[in-house]
Design a protein around this motif. Structure first.
Motif, PDB file in Angstrom:
ATOM      1  N   HIS A  53       0.870  -1.177   0.000  1.00  0.00           N
ATOM      2  CA  HIS A  53       0.000   0.000   0.000  1.00  0.00           C
ATOM      3  C   HIS A  53       0.905   1.225   0.000  1.00  0.00           C
ATOM      4  O   HIS A  53       1.902   1.263   0.705  1.00  0.00           O
ATOM      5  N   ASP A  54       0.586   2.207  -0.816  1.00  0.00           N
ATOM      6  CA  ASP A  54       1.432   3.409  -0.884  1.00  0.00           C
ATOM      7  C   ASP A  54       0.575   4.654  -0.743  1.00  0.00           C
ATOM      8  O   ASP A  54       0.510   5.493  -1.639  1.00  0.00           O
ATOM      9  N   GLY A  55      -0.068   4.749   0.404  1.00  0.00           N
ATOM     10  CA  GLY A  55      -0.926   5.896   0.661  1.00  0.00           C
ATOM     11  C   GLY A  55      -0.192   7.215   0.669  1.00  0.00           C
ATOM     12  O   GLY A  55      -0.776   8.267   0.383  1.00  0.00           O
ATOM     13  N   LEU A  56       1.121   7.188   0.970  1.00  0.00           N
ATOM     14  CA  LEU A  56       1.915   8.419   0.966  1.00  0.00           C
ATOM     15  C   LEU A  56       2.420   8.766  -0.430  1.00  0.00           C
ATOM     16  O   LEU A  56       2.870   9.884  -0.675  1.00  0.00           O
ATOM     17  N   GLY A  57       2.417   7.792  -1.314  1.00  0.00           N
ATOM     18  CA  GLY A  57       2.946   8.025  -2.657  1.00  0.00           C
ATOM     19  C   GLY A  57       4.456   8.120  -2.709  1.00  0.00           C
ATOM     20  O   GLY A  57       5.034   8.446  -3.748  1.00  0.00           O
ATOM     21  N   ALA A  58       5.110   7.833  -1.594  1.00  0.00           N
ATOM     22  CA  ALA A  58       6.560   8.023  -1.519  1.00  0.00           C
ATOM     23  C   ALA A  58       7.336   6.872  -2.138  1.00  0.00           C
ATOM     24  O   ALA A  58       8.353   7.082  -2.799  1.00  0.00           O
ATOM     25  N   LEU A  59       6.864   5.653  -1.924  1.00  0.00           N
ATOM     26  CA  LEU A  59       7.634   4.506  -2.367  1.00  0.00           C
ATOM     27  C   LEU A  59       7.680   4.398  -3.886  1.00  0.00           C
ATOM     28  O   LEU A  59       8.736   4.177  -4.472  1.00  0.00           O
ATOM     29  N   GLU A  60       6.538   4.547  -4.517  1.00  0.00           N
ATOM     30  CA  GLU A  60       6.533   4.425  -5.971  1.00  0.00           C
ATOM     31  C   GLU A  60       7.329   5.548  -6.628  1.00  0.00           C
ATOM     32  O   GLU A  60       7.965   5.351  -7.657  1.00  0.00           O
ATOM     33  N   ALA A  61       7.309   6.726  -6.023  1.00  0.00           N
ATOM     34  CA  ALA A  61       8.110   7.831  -6.565  1.00  0.00           C
ATOM     35  C   ALA A  61       9.598   7.504  -6.467  1.00  0.00           C
ATOM     36  O   ALA A  61      10.365   7.733  -7.411  1.00  0.00           O
ATOM     37  N   ALA A  62      10.010   6.953  -5.323  1.00  0.00           N
ATOM     38  CA  ALA A  62      11.416   6.590  -5.147  1.00  0.00           C
ATOM     39  C   ALA A  62      11.805   5.449  -6.075  1.00  0.00           C
ATOM     40  O   ALA A  62      12.869   5.475  -6.711  1.00  0.00           O
ATOM     41  N   ARG A  63      10.954   4.451  -6.181  1.00  0.00           N
ATOM     42  CA  ARG A  63      11.257   3.303  -7.030  1.00  0.00           C
ATOM     43  C   ARG A  63      11.312   3.703  -8.504  1.00  0.00           C
ATOM     44  O   ARG A  63      12.155   3.210  -9.261  1.00  0.00           O
ATOM     45  N   ALA A  64      10.430   4.593  -8.905  1.00  0.00           N
ATOM     46  CA  ALA A  64      10.452   5.063 -10.289  1.00  0.00           C
ATOM     47  C   ALA A  64      11.756   5.797 -10.593  1.00  0.00           C
ATOM     48  O   ALA A  64      12.341   5.638 -11.676  1.00  0.00           O
ATOM     49  N   ALA A  65      12.243   6.579  -9.643  1.00  0.00           N
ATOM     50  CA  ALA A  65      13.488   7.328  -9.850  1.00  0.00           C
ATOM     51  C   ALA A  65      14.688   6.402  -9.972  1.00  0.00           C
ATOM     52  O   ALA A  65      15.650   6.714 -10.685  1.00  0.00           O
ATOM     53  N   LEU A  66      14.626   5.250  -9.298  1.00  0.00           N
ATOM     54  CA  LEU A  66      15.761   4.340  -9.238  1.00  0.00           C
ATOM     55  C   LEU A  66      15.651   3.148 -10.174  1.00  0.00           C
ATOM     56  O   LEU A  66      16.540   2.303 -10.204  1.00  0.00           O
ATOM     57  N   ARG A  67      14.570   3.073 -10.937  1.00  0.00           N
ATOM     58  CA  ARG A  67      14.276   1.859 -11.701  1.00  0.00           C
ATOM     59  C   ARG A  67      15.456   1.397 -12.540  1.00  0.00           C
ATOM     60  O   ARG A  67      15.770   0.229 -12.601  1.00  0.00           O
ATOM     61  N   TRP A  68      16.083   2.330 -13.234  1.00  0.00           N
ATOM     62  CA  TRP A  68      17.287   1.972 -13.996  1.00  0.00           C
ATOM     63  C   TRP A  68      18.095   3.238 -14.249  1.00  0.00           C
ATOM     64  O   TRP A  68      17.604   4.357 -14.159  1.00  0.00           O
ATOM     65  N   TYR A  69      19.364   3.023 -14.572  1.00  0.00           N
ATOM     66  CA  TYR A  69      20.288   4.123 -14.834  1.00  0.00           C
ATOM     67  C   TYR A  69      19.803   5.011 -15.988  1.00  0.00           C
ATOM     68  O   TYR A  69      19.268   4.509 -16.979  1.00  0.00           O
ATOM     69  N   PRO A  70      20.078   6.310 -15.924  1.00  0.00           N
ATOM     70  CA  PRO A  70      19.939   7.141 -17.127  1.00  0.00           C
ATOM     71  C   PRO A  70      20.853   6.588 -18.227  1.00  0.00           C
ATOM     72  O   PRO A  70      21.872   5.940 -17.932  1.00  0.00           O
ATOM     73  N   GLU A  71      20.509   6.835 -19.471  1.00  0.00           N
ATOM     74  CA  GLU A  71      21.207   6.212 -20.594  1.00  0.00           C
ATOM     75  C   GLU A  71      22.721   6.405 -20.548  1.00  0.00           C
ATOM     76  O   GLU A  71      23.482   5.460 -20.756  1.00  0.00           O
ATOM     77  N   ASP A  72      23.191   7.624 -20.303  1.00  0.00           N
ATOM     78  CA  ASP A  72      24.638   7.855 -20.300  1.00  0.00           C
ATOM     79  C   ASP A  72      25.314   7.207 -19.099  1.00  0.00           C
ATOM     80  O   ASP A  72      26.457   6.733 -19.208  1.00  0.00           O
ATOM     81  N   VAL A  73      24.652   7.182 -17.957  1.00  0.00           N
ATOM     82  CA  VAL A  73      25.224   6.499 -16.787  1.00  0.00           C
ATOM     83  C   VAL A  73      25.308   5.003 -17.068  1.00  0.00           C
ATOM     84  O   VAL A  73      26.294   4.339 -16.718  1.00  0.00           O
ATOM     85  N   TRP A  74      24.269   4.461 -17.700  1.00  0.00           N
ATOM     86  CA  TRP A  74      24.275   3.039 -18.055  1.00  0.00           C
ATOM     87  C   TRP A  74      25.456   2.718 -18.969  1.00  0.00           C
ATOM     88  O   TRP A  74      26.191   1.749 -18.752  1.00  0.00           O
ATOM     89  N   ARG A  75      25.659   3.539 -19.993  1.00  0.00           N
ATOM     90  CA  ARG A  75      26.787   3.301 -20.893  1.00  0.00           C
ATOM     91  C   ARG A  75      28.116   3.365 -20.140  1.00  0.00           C
ATOM     92  O   ARG A  75      29.028   2.573 -20.407  1.00  0.00           O
ATOM     93  N   TYR A  76      28.226   4.299 -19.222  1.00  0.00           N
ATOM     94  CA  TYR A  76      29.461   4.420 -18.447  1.00  0.00           C
ATOM     95  C   TYR A  76      29.701   3.168 -17.600  1.00  0.00           C
ATOM     96  O   TYR A  76      30.816   2.608 -17.592  1.00  0.00           O
ATOM     97  N   VAL A  77      28.689   2.699 -16.900  1.00  0.00           N
ATOM     98  CA  VAL A  77      28.843   1.512 -16.048  1.00  0.00           C
ATOM     99  C   VAL A  77      29.177   0.290 -16.901  1.00  0.00           C
ATOM    100  O   VAL A  77      30.021  -0.534 -16.530  1.00  0.00           O
ATOM    101  N   LEU A  78      28.529   0.157 -18.063  1.00  0.00           N
ATOM    102  CA  LEU A  78      28.858  -0.946 -18.963  1.00  0.00           C
ATOM    103  C   LEU A  78      30.303  -0.850 -19.455  1.00  0.00           C
ATOM    104  O   LEU A  78      31.017  -1.862 -19.529  1.00  0.00           O
ATOM    105  N   ALA A  79      30.732   0.356 -19.794  1.00  0.00           N
ATOM    106  CA  ALA A  79      32.114   0.542 -20.244  1.00  0.00           C
ATOM    107  C   ALA A  79      33.090   0.103 -19.167  1.00  0.00           C
ATOM    108  O   ALA A  79      34.099  -0.568 -19.453  1.00  0.00           O
ATOM    109  N   CYS A  80      32.791   0.461 -17.932  1.00  0.00           N
ATOM    110  CA  CYS A  80      33.672   0.080 -16.826  1.00  0.00           C
ATOM    111  C   CYS A  80      33.665  -1.424 -16.597  1.00  0.00           C
ATOM    112  O   CYS A  80      34.690  -2.003 -16.202  1.00  0.00           O
TER     113      CYS A  80
END
Length: 326
Positions: free
Chosen positions: A123-150
């Motif tokens: 239950h997410d009556g505060l709306g906080a968890l889904e907002a946090a999870r959405a922000a962290l779901r996956w790397y931004p494209e350039d960060v993803w490329r950087y982590v893959l390069a490493c």
């Protein structure tokens, strides 16, 4: 929990540490730190009041299991009451709902990112968890490329060593390096498929659940158990080419030859991991990311549990290694 917090805006979830959060638990998991658990999130000014109400009304047992049980060496209720921002800062080192910096992305261990973005939100009556999870779901494209390069860079740094060790009769050394490379390939496979790699105990389980990973897993299993460096090198080469082909299909960077090749004039076969690292970095558009040393996120900088389980240490190490500030 809902009957204990009537008319109180709240969120409830099973996220954070615990093998059950990532669905890796088995009957063996119940032998310690085990019982019915839930995180109950409420506004900061209501934490103390709600915690007292929950503890007073918590039944002694739930589905036959005690609701107070040993957890990390001390008896405590399986229900934890906290404010969302405080829990996120404790777990990650920052609150992702306020926006994320490059240091934020690179200083959070993959295990922690998986623990927040997976698990169950009841239950997410505060709306906080889904907002946090959405922000962290996956790397931004350039960060993803950087982590893959490493990650390709980590493979490049040791890929000729199984052969070099074996050439001088050191099959044990070759096997150890081969196993290290197998781990890096497993992590790269997960990252290419947009999965945060879990920590060592569950890495093989996570790979096995990855769609289309059966042949890669068989190849790596055979490489780890190989009795000669030439067999080990051949099997690792097969794993490398599979991931090179996957990266080409994803079109994340310039398309490269997927075949293995000689290592200079030495009799060893390598994929040339640096080729893929350089191509990925060339495809990054953010100048701040392009300027970073190809060293990586905190999991690529250290495998120390004392670093990866302490957000302050993880953040300090990443900032120092990459020259980043908050």
């Amino acid at each position: 929990m809902a009957p204990l917090v009537p008319r109180t805006a709240h969120s409830a979830a099973l996220v954070g540490p615990g093998s059950e959060v990532l669905a890796f638990d088995t009957a063996r998991s119940a032998d310690h730190d085990w019982g019915p658990r839930v995180l109950l999130f409420v506004p900061g000014e209501q934490v103390a009041e709600v915690e007292a109400r929950v503890l007073a009304g918590l039944p002694e047992r739930f589905h036959g299991l005690p609701t107070v049980f040993p957890y990390h060496g001390q008896a405590r209720p399986g229900v934890r009451v906290c404010e969302p921002g405080a829990w996120l800062r404790e777990h990650l080192g920052f609150d992702p709902r306020a926006g994320m910096s490059l240091l934020d992305w690179l200083s959070v261990p993959w295990q922690r990112l998986a623990e927040v973005t997976r698990g169950e939100v009841f239950h997410d009556g505060l709306g906080a968890l889904e907002a946090a999870r959405a922000a962290l779901r996956w790397y931004p494209e350039d960060v993803w490329r950087y982590v893959l390069a490493c990650q390709w860079r980590r493979i490049a740094q040791e890929e000729p060593f199984p052969g070099r060790c074996g050439e001088v009769g050191d099959e044990l050394g070759s096997a150890v390096v081969g196993a290290r490379l197998a781990r890096e390939v497993m992590r790269l496979a997960l990252l290419l498929r947009r999965r945060y790699p879990p920590y060592a105990k569950w890495l093989g389980s996570a790979l096995a659940r990855l769609p289309g990973s059966a042949e890669l897993g068989e190849c790596l299993g055979a490489a780890v158990s190989a009795r000669s460096w030439r067999e080990r090198e051949e099997l690792l080469s097969g794993a490398y080419t599979r991931l090179a082909a996957l990266q080409n299909r994803l079109a994340l960077a310039e398309r490269l030859d997927e075949g293995v090749r000689g290592f200079h004039d030495r009799p060893f076969r390598v994929i040339g991991g640096d080729r893929f690292a350089e191509a990925l970095m060339a495809s990054v558009s953010d100048p701040a990311i392009r300027a970073l040393p190809v060293a990586g996120c905190v999991d690529q900088l250290s495998d120390s549990t004392q670093v990866l389980t302490e957000s302050g240490r993880a953040r300090a190490l990443t900032a120092a290694a990459l020259g980043l500030t908050a």
